[in-house]
Design a protein around this motif. Structure first.
Motif, mmCIF file in Angstrom:
data_model
loop_
_atom_site.group_PDB
_atom_site.id
_atom_site.type_symbol
_atom_site.label_atom_id
_atom_site.label_comp_id
_atom_site.label_asym_id
_atom_site.label_seq_id
_atom_site.Cartn_x
_atom_site.Cartn_y
_atom_site.Cartn_z
ATOM 1 N N VAL A 270 0.858 -1.186 0.000
ATOM 2 C CA VAL A 270 0.000 0.000 0.000
ATOM 3 C C VAL A 270 0.893 1.234 0.000
ATOM 4 C CG1 VAL A 270 -1.817 1.243 1.204
ATOM 5 C CG2 VAL A 270 -1.780 -1.250 1.273
ATOM 6 N N GLU A 271 0.635 2.152 -0.920
ATOM 7 C CA GLU A 271 1.494 3.322 -1.073
ATOM 8 C C GLU A 271 0.863 4.573 -0.470
ATOM 9 O OE1 GLU A 271 2.855 3.983 -5.029
ATOM 10 O OE2 GLU A 271 3.625 1.947 -5.296
ATOM 11 N N ASN A 272 1.675 5.289 0.296
ATOM 12 C CA ASN A 272 1.342 6.616 0.809
ATOM 13 C C ASN A 272 2.390 7.582 0.246
ATOM 14 O OD1 ASN A 272 2.082 8.337 3.821
ATOM 15 N ND2 ASN A 272 0.280 8.755 2.575
ATOM 16 N N PRO A 273 2.232 8.012 -1.017
ATOM 17 C CA PRO A 273 3.293 8.786 -1.672
ATOM 18 C C PRO A 273 3.628 10.075 -0.927
ATOM 19 C CG PRO A 273 1.651 8.041 -3.261
ATOM 20 C CD PRO A 273 1.079 7.782 -1.902
ATOM 21 N N LEU A 274 4.906 10.401 -0.916
ATOM 22 C CA LEU A 274 5.328 11.687 -0.389
ATOM 23 C C LEU A 274 4.874 12.795 -1.327
ATOM 24 C CD1 LEU A 274 8.985 10.817 0.691
ATOM 25 C CD2 LEU A 274 6.952 10.909 2.146
#
Length: 389
Positions: free
Chosen positions: A136-140
């Motif tokens: 799961v990605e939480n992009p900066l």
């Protein structure tokens, strides 16, 4: 004692991945390699002395650690990071990635969600996918060349049931050293939603003067009990080839589970020279490290100055630590593959292509500046010349 960070050292024919595998990686031998994360500097002099002295014994049987090694690590963590740990909670492994594999296997189950923050160190992706966990990605967020965390989005992901979060602190490749306020906000979310925090702090020691590194586990007792801190002297002192790292667990019960998984992976102990190196660099390496950081700050300033003087659509993002620079090529108007080709075939400079670090790395490249200033200047001059044309 002064240390020479301006001397050019010939690393060819040493089986160096960085130099001796250029043709295999870039298709040509004349590329100036500024990619993989090791330095072109000699390490701490006392380390060489310690390794030679140990080699004189000429018996290399099974080796373990003792109080001298443990005290060197504890002293370093306390003096450099105000991080006081119990020796009973230390586990050793050859590297932070083997440790991450063991943590994922121990504390998550198949199909569990694990959150990362791309663009980020490529093995973070594979360490999740290889064990059939859900990535799961939480992009900066890139705010005018300075990256920040998207806490609102992160909380939504935690609400959906994420089991663990892999933090890169300081961050590779964007060079952020997270503030105490940022880390506290992250920690509060992990505590609120009971999310394990696997904190990769391998670059903790390489922090520029405008910033300070805070080990997440030191913020409060609640986050301490959810955090596994992964550290190593490998990046700090340019000893990645000696393969020595350690993990600080939250408590004895979780440490025993983690150690059991390490044993199942075959990691029972470090090698003889790894233990020798751990003690030597942590006992004697602080003056050397201070000199290194000064040189890295000068190298980063040189790159910024060169790019400012030559308006070619390339910028270097705001950097607070590590020796890895995140270059933004979006202003060139070129597509990613064209940027890569131009760097490889015209500039003849070998960088890490940004898409390795996630989709957010489109039109970005990672540059290693842990080299004498002459090498750094040569590299950036080649890039400027190629993109001017």
């Amino acid at each position: 004692m002064t240390y020479d960070f301006k001397q050019t050292i010939n690393r060819e024919n040493t089986r160096s991945v960085k130099y001796d595998f250029r043709e295999k990686l870039f298709g040509r031998q004349d590329v100036l390699p500024m990619w993989v994360a090791d330095m072109d500097f000699t390490s701490v002099p006392e380390l060489q002395d310690a390794l030679i002295e140990r080699a004189k014994h000429n018996v290399y049987g099974y080796t373990s650690y003792d109080d001298a090694i443990l005290n060197a690590i504890l002293g370093w963590l306390k003096n450099r990071h105000q991080f006081e740990v119990s020796t009973d909670l230390l586990s050793f492994s050859p590297g932070v990635i083997p440790s991450l594999h063991a943590l994922v296997q121990t504390f998550t189950a198949e199909h569990d969600q694990i959150v990362i923050q791309p663009p980020v160190y490529p093995p973070f992706f594979s360490v999740i996918k290889s064990h059939n966990r859900e990535l799961v990605e939480n992009p900066l967020m890139n705010r005018n060349g300075r990256y920040e965390m998207d806490f609102e989005h992160l909380e939504e992901l935690f609400k959906q049931g994420a089991k663990a979060f892999i933090l890169c602190s300081p961050h590779n490749p964007v060079g952020r050293v997270w503030t105490k306020e940022e880390l506290t906000r992250l920690a509060d979310l992990c505590v609120q939603y009971n999310v394990y925090l696997f904190s990769n702090e391998i670059h903790a020691d390489i922090v520029f003067k405008q910033a300070k590194h805070y080990p997440v586990a030191t913020l409060n007792e609640e986050i301490n009990q959810l955090t596994f801190t992964l550290m190593a002297p490998s990046k700090t002192f340019n000893i990645a080839g000696l393969q020595a790292s350690f993990v600080v667990s939250p408590n004895q019960e979780l440490k025993e589970k983690f150690d059991q998984q390490l044993m199942q992976q075959g990691f029972a102990s470090l090698n003889t020279f790894a233990f020798t190196a751990l003690e030597a660099v942590y006992k004697h390496g602080e003056p050397w490290l201070d000199g290194l950081i000064k040189q890295l700050e000068e190298n980063k300033a040189l790159i910024d100055q060169k790019l400012k003087e030559n308006e070619i659509g390339i910028s270097s993002v705001y950097t607070e630590g590590t020796y890895l620079i995140w270059l933004d090529f979006s202003g060139t108007g070129l597509k990613h593959d064209d940027i890569k080709r131009k760097l490889n075939d015209e500039a003849k400079v070998g960088l890490n292509e940004g898409k390795m670090f996630g989709a957010q790395g489109e039109q970005f490249m990672r540059m290693n500046i842990a080299a004498p200033p002459e090498t750094v200047e040569e590299g950036i001059n080649r890039i400027i010349k190629a993109f001017k044309s």
